[in-house]
Design an enzyme around this catalytic site. Structure first.
Site, PDB file in Angstrom:
ATOM      1  CD  GLU A 199      -3.045  -0.731  -0.065  1.00 38.12           C
ATOM      2  OE1 GLU A 199      -3.083   0.406  -0.566  1.00 38.12           O
ATOM      3  OE2 GLU A 199      -3.735  -1.669  -0.490  1.00 38.12           O
ATOM      4  CE1 TYR A 241      -7.502   2.618  -0.139  1.00 36.50           C
ATOM      5  CE2 TYR A 241      -5.111   2.802  -0.027  1.00 36.50           C
ATOM      6  CZ  TYR A 241      -6.246   2.156  -0.484  1.00 36.50           C
ATOM      7  OH  TYR A 241      -6.123   1.036  -1.256  1.00 36.50           O
ATOM      8  CG  ASP A 272      -8.198   3.834  -3.834  1.00 38.35           C
ATOM      9  OD1 ASP A 272      -9.406   3.675  -4.135  1.00 38.35           O
ATOM     10  OD2 ASP A 272      -7.288   3.153  -4.330  1.00 38.35           O
ATOM     11  CB  CYS A 280     -15.070   1.318 -13.024  1.00 35.87           C
ATOM     12  SG  CYS A 280     -16.090   2.797 -12.864  1.00 35.87           S
ATOM     13  CB  CYS A 309     -20.313   0.577 -19.069  1.00 32.29           C
ATOM     14  SG  CYS A 309     -19.724   2.105 -18.307  1.00 32.29           S
ATOM     15  CB  CYS A 355     -19.083  -2.986 -15.676  1.00 35.04           C
ATOM     16  SG  CYS A 355     -19.106  -2.620 -13.914  1.00 35.04           S
ATOM     17  CB  CYS A 389     -23.897   1.346 -12.944  1.00 32.75           C
ATOM     18  SG  CYS A 389     -22.842   2.790 -13.047  1.00 32.75           S
TER      19      CYS A 389
END
Ligand code: SF4
Length: 347
Positions: free
Chosen positions: A50, A131, A149, A196, A203, A206, A212
């Site tokens: 991270e 985060y 994030d 995304c 899309c 997705c 959505c």
């Protein structure tokens, strides 16, 4: 999940379930992860990844993560290493304040005997923000924390057609499935990276398309609010080239400030100004808040008191950040060119 059960869930829960289903079969294999449904990964690996991934891509981080873990397999081993060794290994990853926080955090955790296992506890460590604390708590310790994030913010904003940050945060928190926050966070990271994306989201492929709102409106890229980029000021700096017996003179930059603690050519401050006439090379480099032309000039004066002669044959072991690595390569390959050369941004 059976269709009858899915109907009982609200929109956010359904989206979370669909994301987890998708993650189970499509999770990226990364050296800091455990496969979905297996024991959580070592918190040291999750934390290290991270920190490295802040502002740096998975592609760039993966080989560097492997090198770090091979050299320092535990946080105790990392804590025992010298600042110079760690900063040298970090060279090229950019954002050197992260490396200094990494060192402080490793030593703090080693002294405590391990990582705290909650987001609140993790936030007390050097360099760990909201985060990162939430991500490590969810992924390594199975806590129901929500790691938000820019990727997750974007997906949640689009799923709910939201622009307001507080509303996006509340919607993200409402999505986190109890007991599966780690897979949820990692599934969102994968979705944000592969499907995304900020521009031209895919899309059509997705798994969350049915849930959505921005897709239904036909304008996913309108969410979240777009930021307008400010033009960055431009600065100039000098770097002095002292050479003798196939070695060049290097210094360590001051601990505080940009590229703090890193090896460098000695030089001037970076200010507004003009290019000198006698530069043997110029490197153009983008920092977050300004761009820099670093002009390398040959120096006939004595080198500074503090520093060392680095043999050119061993320049790779000096731990130079990309700005100075590019400068040295540019001088060695040309020695006479003056046109600006672009170095990798923020590295
Ligand atoms: Fe993003 Fe499109 Fe999926 Fe909506 S349908 S979450 S905008 S990729």
């Amino acid at each position: 999940m059976p269709a009858s059960a899915a109907k009982q869930l609200d929109h956010k829960q359904r989206a979370a379930e669909q994301l987890l289903d998708h993650y189970r079969s499509n999770a990226r294999v990364l050296p800091w992860r455990s496969p979905p449904g297996t024991a959580p990964p070592d918190p040291y690996r999750v934390w290290l990844s991270e920190v490295m991934l802040q502002q740096t891509t998975v592609k760039a981080v993966t080989p560097r993560f492997e090198r770090f873990i091979t050299r320092w397999p535990t946080i105790e081993a990392l804590a025992a290493a010298s600042d110079e060794e760690i900063l040298g290994e970090w060279a090229g990853l950019g954002y050197y304040a992260r490396a200094r926080n990494l060192i402080a955090c490793a030593r703090d955790v080693a002294k405590r005997g391990g990582f705290p296992d909650t987001a609140d506890g993790l936030r007390e460590l050097p360099g760990i923000g909201t985060y990162t604390a939430a991500a490590v708590a969810a992924i390594a310790f199975g806590r129901d924390s929500c790691a938000i994030d820019t990727n997750i913010e974007r997906i949640v904003a689009r799923l709910n057609a939201l622009k307001d940050k507080a509303a996006i945060r509340a919607a993200a928190e409402a999505m986190v499935p109890a007991g599966r926050a780690g897979d949820f966070a990692q599934g969102m990271m994968d979705l944000g990276s592969a499907i995304c994306r900020p521009k031209a989201p895919e899309c059509r492929s997705c798994p969350l398309q049915d849930e959505c709102a921005s897709f239904a409106l036909g304008r996913p890229e309108d969410f979240p609010e777009r930021k307008t980029r400010q033009a960055r000021p431009h600065r100039h700096g000098l770097a002095y080239w002292h050479e003798r017996d196939d070695a060049i003179f290097l210094v360590r930059r001051p601990e505080k400030g940009l590229l703090g603690g890193m090896a460098a050519l000695p030089g001037s401050e970076w200010r507004h100004g003009q290019a000198p006439d006698d530069a043997i090379a110029t490197i153009r480099h983008g920092f977050t808040h300004f761009t820099l032309d670093l002009h390398i000039v040959e120096s006939g004066a004595a080198p500074p008191n503090r520093g060392w002669w680095q043999p050119l044959a061993g320049i790779d072991e000096a731990g130079l950040p990309s700005l100075y690595k590019t400068a040295v390569e540019r001088v060695l390959s040309g020695r006479a060119g003056k046109s600006p050369v672009q170095s990798p941004r923020n590295a």
